[in-house]
Design a protein around this motif. Sequence first.
Motif, mmCIF file in Angstrom:
data_model
loop_
_atom_site.group_PDB
_atom_site.id
_atom_site.type_symbol
_atom_site.label_atom_id
_atom_site.label_comp_id
_atom_site.label_asym_id
_atom_site.label_seq_id
_atom_site.Cartn_x
_atom_site.Cartn_y
_atom_site.Cartn_z
ATOM 1 N N TRP A 1 0.840 -1.188 0.000
ATOM 2 C CA TRP A 1 0.000 0.000 0.000
ATOM 3 C C TRP A 1 0.877 1.241 0.000
ATOM 4 O O TRP A 1 1.966 1.250 0.567
ATOM 5 C CB TRP A 1 -0.878 0.049 1.253
ATOM 6 N N GLY A 2 0.375 2.305 -0.605
ATOM 7 C CA GLY A 2 1.090 3.570 -0.578
ATOM 8 C C GLY A 2 0.113 4.728 -0.566
ATOM 9 O O GLY A 2 -1.016 4.619 -1.065
ATOM 10 N N PRO A 3 0.518 5.874 0.007
ATOM 11 C CA PRO A 3 -0.364 7.045 0.025
ATOM 12 C C PRO A 3 -0.530 7.654 -1.357
ATOM 13 O O PRO A 3 0.395 7.644 -2.172
ATOM 14 C CB PRO A 3 0.352 8.010 0.976
ATOM 15 N N LEU A 4 -1.718 8.152 -1.615
ATOM 16 C CA LEU A 4 -2.016 8.843 -2.867
ATOM 17 C C LEU A 4 -2.924 10.017 -2.508
ATOM 18 O O LEU A 4 -4.139 9.912 -2.532
ATOM 19 C CB LEU A 4 -2.700 7.896 -3.853
ATOM 20 N N ASP A 5 -2.287 11.143 -2.163
ATOM 21 C CA ASP A 5 -2.993 12.282 -1.607
ATOM 22 C C ASP A 5 -3.157 13.394 -2.636
ATOM 23 O O ASP A 5 -2.610 13.329 -3.742
ATOM 24 C CB ASP A 5 -2.235 12.814 -0.389
ATOM 25 N N ASP A 6 -3.875 14.448 -2.250
ATOM 26 C CA ASP A 6 -4.135 15.527 -3.197
ATOM 27 C C ASP A 6 -2.888 16.320 -3.590
ATOM 28 O O ASP A 6 -2.950 17.170 -4.480
ATOM 29 C CB ASP A 6 -5.237 16.457 -2.682
ATOM 30 N N VAL A 7 -1.740 16.026 -2.971
ATOM 31 C CA VAL A 7 -0.489 16.682 -3.373
ATOM 32 C C VAL A 7 -0.180 16.427 -4.844
ATOM 33 O O VAL A 7 0.441 17.257 -5.512
ATOM 34 C CB VAL A 7 0.688 16.205 -2.489
ATOM 35 N N ILE A 8 -0.650 15.294 -5.378
ATOM 36 C CA ILE A 8 -0.321 14.984 -6.769
ATOM 37 C C ILE A 8 -1.035 15.903 -7.755
ATOM 38 O O ILE A 8 -0.698 15.920 -8.934
ATOM 39 C CB ILE A 8 -0.613 13.501 -7.107
ATOM 40 N N MET A 9 -2.029 16.666 -7.247
ATOM 41 C CA MET A 9 -2.698 17.639 -8.112
ATOM 42 C C MET A 9 -2.671 19.036 -7.509
ATOM 43 O O MET A 9 -3.484 19.886 -7.858
ATOM 44 C CB MET A 9 -4.133 17.203 -8.382
ATOM 45 N N GLY A 10 -1.735 19.277 -6.585
ATOM 46 C CA GLY A 10 -1.556 20.619 -6.063
ATOM 47 C C GLY A 10 -2.074 20.864 -4.672
ATOM 48 O O GLY A 10 -1.887 21.958 -4.131
ATOM 49 N N GLY A 11 -2.728 19.889 -4.041
ATOM 50 C CA GLY A 11 -3.253 20.077 -2.690
ATOM 51 C C GLY A 11 -2.177 19.949 -1.640
ATOM 52 O O GLY A 11 -0.994 19.731 -1.934
ATOM 53 N N ALA A 12 -2.577 20.075 -0.368
ATOM 54 C CA ALA A 12 -1.619 20.071 0.738
ATOM 55 C C ALA A 12 -1.904 18.993 1.772
ATOM 56 O O ALA A 12 -1.272 18.971 2.826
ATOM 57 C CB ALA A 12 -1.606 21.445 1.412
ATOM 58 N N SER A 13 -2.844 18.089 1.508
ATOM 59 C CA SER A 13 -3.088 16.971 2.427
ATOM 60 C C SER A 13 -1.928 15.985 2.350
ATOM 61 O O SER A 13 -1.220 15.909 1.342
ATOM 62 C CB SER A 13 -4.396 16.267 2.073
ATOM 63 N N SER A 14 -1.742 15.215 3.417
ATOM 64 C CA SER A 14 -0.651 14.239 3.415
ATOM 65 C C SER A 14 -1.022 13.070 4.312
ATOM 66 O O SER A 14 -1.749 13.224 5.291
ATOM 67 C CB SER A 14 0.659 14.872 3.900
ATOM 68 N N SER A 15 -0.519 11.887 3.960
ATOM 69 C CA SER A 15 -0.759 10.711 4.785
ATOM 70 C C SER A 15 0.359 9.705 4.609
ATOM 71 O O SER A 15 1.162 9.802 3.677
ATOM 72 C CB SER A 15 -2.117 10.067 4.450
ATOM 73 N N THR A 16 0.421 8.753 5.517
ATOM 74 C CA THR A 16 1.405 7.673 5.458
ATOM 75 C C THR A 16 0.713 6.351 5.752
ATOM 76 O O THR A 16 -0.357 6.313 6.376
ATOM 77 C CB THR A 16 2.540 7.873 6.479
ATOM 78 N N TRP A 17 1.335 5.277 5.297
ATOM 79 C CA TRP A 17 0.860 3.921 5.571
ATOM 80 C C TRP A 17 1.973 3.170 6.278
ATOM 81 O O TRP A 17 3.117 3.154 5.808
ATOM 82 C CB TRP A 17 0.490 3.200 4.286
#
Length: 246
Positions: free
Chosen positions: A85-101
Amino acid sequence: PPRSTACSSSRSLTAVTRVSDAAGAERDPGSGGGGSPPDGILRGDEHAVDPLRFARQALYFNQPMTPALAPVEGQRLFPRRGLEWGPLDDVIMGGASSSTWEATPTGTGVWRGSVTSANNGGFAGVRTRPLRPAVDASRFAGLKVKLTSDSATRFKFIVRDSDDWNGVAWTWCFDAPGGRPVEVTLPFAEAKPTKFAKVLTDAPPLDTARLTALQLTLSKFEFDGGLNPRFKEGDFVVDVEAIDLY
């Protein structure tokens, strides 16, 4: 056990200018996914995008595959040896949310992070790398997901039946109470075919004989411009205990 709940859908909302896509990314409906980064990303302000985190997320899902997964034993999909599993957060489209697994010693997983609407974002997610071989779930009626959320909220659970990264995302919404385990039942027959958070009206049936990825998302957005009525910005922790076929 609790079942999936109906997701909000509103084609009349005009305040939402970006919707989450099937991969957990976001896309401006009027831009076709292109255009300049949202305001603030390149100015070094508080919610500026971290380019290294962006690169890590992109590379994780594009690196060479590891050896084949262990065979499914009975009805259990997770925990399962080799499932990544890996995080896929809104950072990939310019957002600022973040997470870890984080994988636990017993094989379960802890998903934690912070979700924010800054930079027109509003979602965090975790997704498996492609299932190799794909899972044949054609003998089963659906999934059961057992998890514990630190606060009451509404999640999306997604499965995929193709290798197309932005292909159809078969999606359920479900509510989780805060602070205690919940096992939700997700019938295959109730999964909504979506793409870029829009419900598709012409999708072929879900191919349960070929499940290729699993995904869990905490999002401000639901379907067709609708908003998640239980969404809250801030920190979250989710213990993902089991995912089973039934």
